[in-house]
Design an enzyme around this catalytic site. Structure first.
Site, PDB file in Angstrom:
ATOM      1  N   LYS A  37       0.845  -1.194   0.000  1.00  0.00           N
ATOM      2  CA  LYS A  37       0.000   0.000   0.000  1.00  0.00           C
ATOM      3  C   LYS A  37       0.881   1.244   0.000  1.00  0.00           C
ATOM      4  O   LYS A  37       1.613   1.490   0.956  1.00  0.00           O
ATOM      5  CB  LYS A  37      -0.879   0.027   1.258  1.00  0.00           C
ATOM      6  N   GLY A  78       6.753   5.104   8.214  1.00  0.00           N
ATOM      7  CA  GLY A  78       5.792   6.182   8.410  1.00  0.00           C
ATOM      8  C   GLY A  78       5.981   6.803   9.779  1.00  0.00           C
ATOM      9  O   GLY A  78       7.067   6.721  10.362  1.00  0.00           O
ATOM     10  N   THR A 133       1.629   5.960  13.997  1.00  0.00           N
ATOM     11  CA  THR A 133       1.073   4.862  13.190  1.00  0.00           C
ATOM     12  C   THR A 133       1.817   3.573  13.498  1.00  0.00           C
ATOM     13  O   THR A 133       1.212   2.496  13.581  1.00  0.00           O
ATOM     14  CB  THR A 133       1.177   5.178  11.676  1.00  0.00           C
ATOM     15  N   GLU A 157      10.054   1.618  10.387  1.00  0.00           N
ATOM     16  CA  GLU A 157      10.942   2.773  10.164  1.00  0.00           C
ATOM     17  C   GLU A 157      10.109   4.010  10.445  1.00  0.00           C
ATOM     18  O   GLU A 157       9.184   4.322   9.686  1.00  0.00           O
ATOM     19  CB  GLU A 157      11.444   2.795   8.717  1.00  0.00           C
ATOM     20  N   CYS A 160      12.805  12.121   6.505  1.00  0.00           N
ATOM     21  CA  CYS A 160      12.934  11.692   7.904  1.00  0.00           C
ATOM     22  C   CYS A 160      14.348  11.930   8.418  1.00  0.00           C
ATOM     23  O   CYS A 160      14.562  12.017   9.621  1.00  0.00           O
ATOM     24  CB  CYS A 160      12.559  10.219   8.030  1.00  0.00           C
ATOM     25  N   GLU A 189       8.452  16.042  16.056  1.00  0.00           N
ATOM     26  CA  GLU A 189       8.806  16.053  14.633  1.00  0.00           C
ATOM     27  C   GLU A 189       7.880  17.020  13.890  1.00  0.00           C
ATOM     28  O   GLU A 189       6.657  16.890  13.964  1.00  0.00           O
ATOM     29  CB  GLU A 189       8.657  14.640  14.053  1.00  0.00           C
TER      30      GLU A 189
HETATM   31  P1  NAD Z   1       1.840   7.932   8.283  1.00  0.00           P
HETATM   32  O1  NAD Z   1       2.258   7.099   9.440  1.00  0.00           O
HETATM   33  O2  NAD Z   1       0.711   8.854   8.448  1.00  0.00           O
HETATM   34  O3  NAD Z   1       1.473   7.013   7.027  1.00  0.00           O
HETATM   35  C1  NAD Z   1       2.381   6.055   6.514  1.00  0.00           C
HETATM   36  C2  NAD Z   1       1.579   4.961   5.826  1.00  0.00           C
HETATM   37  O4  NAD Z   1       0.834   4.266   6.807  1.00  0.00           O
HETATM   38  C3  NAD Z   1       0.576   5.474   4.809  1.00  0.00           C
HETATM   39  O5  NAD Z   1       0.539   4.595   3.707  1.00  0.00           O
HETATM   40  C4  NAD Z   1      -0.729   5.423   5.580  1.00  0.00           C
HETATM   41  O6  NAD Z   1      -1.862   5.296   4.777  1.00  0.00           O
HETATM   42  C5  NAD Z   1      -0.534   4.173   6.409  1.00  0.00           C
HETATM   43  N1  NAD Z   1      -1.355   4.080   7.619  1.00  0.00           N
HETATM   44  C6  NAD Z   1      -1.941   5.084   8.310  1.00  0.00           C
HETATM   45  N2  NAD Z   1      -2.647   4.580   9.354  1.00  0.00           N
HETATM   46  C7  NAD Z   1      -2.479   3.232   9.319  1.00  0.00           C
HETATM   47  C8  NAD Z   1      -2.943   2.160  10.138  1.00  0.00           C
HETATM   48  N3  NAD Z   1      -3.720   2.361  11.187  1.00  0.00           N
HETATM   49  N4  NAD Z   1      -2.573   0.908   9.812  1.00  0.00           N
HETATM   50  C9  NAD Z   1      -1.758   0.668   8.753  1.00  0.00           C
HETATM   51  N5  NAD Z   1      -1.310   1.646   7.941  1.00  0.00           N
HETATM   52  C10 NAD Z   1      -1.650   2.912   8.219  1.00  0.00           C
HETATM   53  O7  NAD Z   1       3.148   8.691   7.826  1.00  0.00           O
HETATM   54  P2  NAD Z   1       3.263   9.765   6.666  1.00  0.00           P
HETATM   55  O8  NAD Z   1       2.661  11.039   7.147  1.00  0.00           O
HETATM   56  O9  NAD Z   1       2.834   9.175   5.381  1.00  0.00           O
HETATM   57  O10 NAD Z   1       4.854   9.938   6.563  1.00  0.00           O
HETATM   58  C11 NAD Z   1       5.600  10.799   7.356  1.00  0.00           C
HETATM   59  C12 NAD Z   1       6.277  10.069   8.485  1.00  0.00           C
HETATM   60  O11 NAD Z   1       7.080   9.015   7.979  1.00  0.00           O
HETATM   61  C13 NAD Z   1       7.223  10.955   9.271  1.00  0.00           C
HETATM   62  O12 NAD Z   1       7.068  10.703  10.641  1.00  0.00           O
HETATM   63  C14 NAD Z   1       8.602  10.499   8.816  1.00  0.00           C
HETATM   64  O13 NAD Z   1       9.646  10.716   9.743  1.00  0.00           O
HETATM   65  C15 NAD Z   1       8.355   9.049   8.609  1.00  0.00           C
HETATM   66  N6  NAD Z   1       9.364   8.476   7.724  1.00  0.00           N
HETATM   67  C16 NAD Z   1      10.299   7.640   8.264  1.00  0.00           C
HETATM   68  C17 NAD Z   1      11.288   7.106   7.460  1.00  0.00           C
HETATM   69  C18 NAD Z   1      12.339   6.187   8.021  1.00  0.00           C
HETATM   70  O14 NAD Z   1      13.041   5.580   7.242  1.00  0.00           O
HETATM   71  N7  NAD Z   1      12.461   6.070   9.328  1.00  0.00           N
HETATM   72  C19 NAD Z   1      11.315   7.410   6.105  1.00  0.00           C
HETATM   73  C20 NAD Z   1      10.344   8.271   5.596  1.00  0.00           C
HETATM   74  C21 NAD Z   1       9.372   8.793   6.410  1.00  0.00           C
END
Ligand code: NAD
Length: 480
Positions: free
Chosen positions: A173, A226, A230, A248, A282, A384
């Site tokens: 997804k 993400g 989450t 991650e 990130c 963040e």
């Molecule tokens: P998010 O957690 O809102 O969403 C990430 C993904 O999870 C999306 O596809 C979303 O639809 C899905 N999701 C949301 N709720 C869910 C649930 N209950 N169950 C399963 N899936 C669910 O994050 P975002 O806003 O898309 O991305 C930004 C975040 O990602 C920031 O915190 C950033 O630091 C982090 N990030 C981390 C890394 C890393 O490598 N550590 C890399 C990139 C981004």
């Protein structure tokens, strides 16, 4: 208006419900395509397709899997212009960045794991003439891969490629905020001849599609990138089901600049590490700590460079800072700038939204913002923000700056600027973060494991570790 489709069982199909929702172009603040509002029914179909494909894919020789995955990498390269344009329009990032970073890295991810499986090996331990112990690795089954919006195709493929290379089938997804390149990837997978059901891509929201993947009883392994919140929810669901999990998560990374740094390089690279991709990486260094003896001169040079960054149309070649990915995220970033002011911060540059002209007038733009005068432990310095906002403050000693740097709940990445070799290694070893860059930023060999400490994540991605993650290990002892 273009309607995206799910990729299930080798075909592009509409969501079972027939429902869609809007996909925005953040540069204009306008809807430009429709995203399938999929749900558990679509995930169920994808799982069935993956189950059907698994017996054959899991025993397809590595050399054959490799050929198909290399073909996908080639097709990504052949379609670089189209993919980069799609990613820039979907995400708001400068087209140039998508062309030189995001899309090449997506193809590299496929190529790396496609060739990695040709050279991977497992261990054997001989107990002289008594016994031999050896390790077998098998694909696990169906892997669930869930990714965020900031580096859409780059992070999506970083999960999918090792999962497929190891012989798993995948239900994936992409973020609902930036689904376009994942959709284009499904078209390329069909062209590459990836067997039906090996990869399934379901579009939709986290609560509907993401949670249906994480809670599905027949998906035993989840790779998620993400937000930390989450990740917490995913752990709550998946841990009691004893799923294999890689998380991650978020970061709040320190960028530590010592007085003996290469000043020009530290200024230039800190501009990148603070504001690349609108600060929506990130790994961005969002908390800057500068040794007091050079604080004033560093701040002057840094502010001057940041003032020169062009914020504007992501498609223009000289744009350095594009649009913020969504209205909701734009409002969140602006609310943090207000919070920083309430907490006593002084805005040294930026600090406001930008209203551009013409077609861009509805877009979501924020000035690159530098804030000083905050305490290390205020909310602005602990939470963040994930936007073009950095804080900057002076320090007097290594011990003091280590205390500041390690004070957050995150531990993803750190940056150190010094020409003192001993100090560089000493400080690096004391920083609580999964990756430390010394005199550079964002440089990484894909063979290096990647992941965070503390609440920035669990497990490691990248390198051969990712191939191991997507396999189950069996250790066999045979008596001679
Ligand atoms: P998010 O957690 O809102 O969403 C990430 C993904 O999870 C999306 O596809 C979303 O639809 C899905 N999701 C949301 N709720 C869910 C649930 N209950 N169950 C399963 N899936 C669910 O994050 P975002 O806003 O898309 O991305 C930004 C975040 O990602 C920031 O915190 C950033 O630091 C982090 N990030 C981390 C890394 C890393 O490598 N550590 C890399 C990139 C981004």
């Amino acid at each position: 208006m273009k309607k995206l489709m799910n990729y299930i069982g080798g075909e592009l199909i509409a969501p079972q419900s027939g429902n869609y929702f809007d996909n925005y172009n953040p540069a204009f603040g306008e809807v430009y395509s429709q995203i399938p509002d999929s749900d558990s029914a679509d995930v169920e179909l994808a799982v069935k397709a993956a189950e059907k494909a698994f017996p054959a894919w899991s025993v397809t020789p590595a050399s054959e899997r490799s050929k198909i995955l290399v073909k996908i990498a080639d097709l990504i390269d052949d379609n670089l212009e189209q993919l980069a344009l799609a990613e820039s329009i979907d995400n708001g990032k400068p087209l140039k960045l998508a062309k030189i970073v995001d899309i090449p890295r997506a193809s590299h991810n496929f190529r790396f794991y496609a060739t990695g499986i040709l050279h991977n090996h497992t261990a054997a331990h001989a107990m002289e003439d008594t016994a031999i112990n050896y390790t077998l690795r098998h694909p696990i089954g169906i892997a669930g891969c869930i990714s965020p919006w900031n580096l859409p195709l780059y992070l999506f493929t970083w999960k999918i490629a090792p999962a497929l290379a190891s012989g798993n089938c995948v239900v994936a997804k992409p973020s609902e905020i930036t689904p376009m390149t994942a959709f284009l990837l499904s078209e390329l997978c069909i062209k590459a001849g990836l067997p039906a059901g090996v990869l399934n891509i379901i579009h939709g929201t986290g609560p509907k599609v993401g949670s249906a993947i994480t809670s599905h009883k027949d998906i035993p392994v989840i790779s998620f990138t993400g937000g930390t919140k989450t990740g917490e929810e995913i752990s709550r669901v998946a841990a009691p089901m004893f799923k294999k999990l890689s998380l991650e998560l978020g970061g709040k990374n320190p960028n530590i600049i010592f007085a003996d740094c290469d000043f020009a390089d530290a200024v230039k690279t800190s501009v990148h590490s603070a504001f690349s991709n609108q600060g929506e990486i990130c790994l961005c260094g969002s908390r800057m700590f500068v040794e007091r003896s050079i604080y004033d001169s560093f701040v002057r040079a840094f502010v001057e460079s940041v003032k020169g960054l062009k914020v504007g149309d992501p498609l223009e070649p000289d744009t350095r800072v594009g649009a913020i990915v969504s209205k909701q995220h734009y409002e969140k970033i602006l609310s943090y700038i207000s919070l920083a002011k309430e907490e006593g911060g002084r805005v040294l540059c930026g600090g406001s939204k930008i209203q551009l002209d013409g077609k861009l007038s509805g877009g979501w733009y924020i000035e690159p913002t530098i804030i000083e005068g905050l305490s290390y432990n205020c909310r602005t310095n602990q939470e963040e923000i994930f936007g073009p906002v950095v804080t900057i403050m002076p320090f007097d000693s290594e011990e003091e700056v280590l205390g500041y740097a390690n004070s957050t709940r995150y531990g993803l990445a750190s940056i150190i600027w010094t020409q003192n070799l001993k100090r560089a290694h000493r400080v690096a070893s004391k920083l609580h973060s999964g990756i430390v860059w010394i005199n550079c930023w964002l440089l990484r060999d894909l063979r290096t494991p990647f992941g965070g400490m503390k609440q920035s994540g669990v497990g490691r991605e990248g390198g051969f570790e990712a191939l191991d993650f997507f396999t189950e290990e069996k250790n066999i002892c045979v008596k001679l």
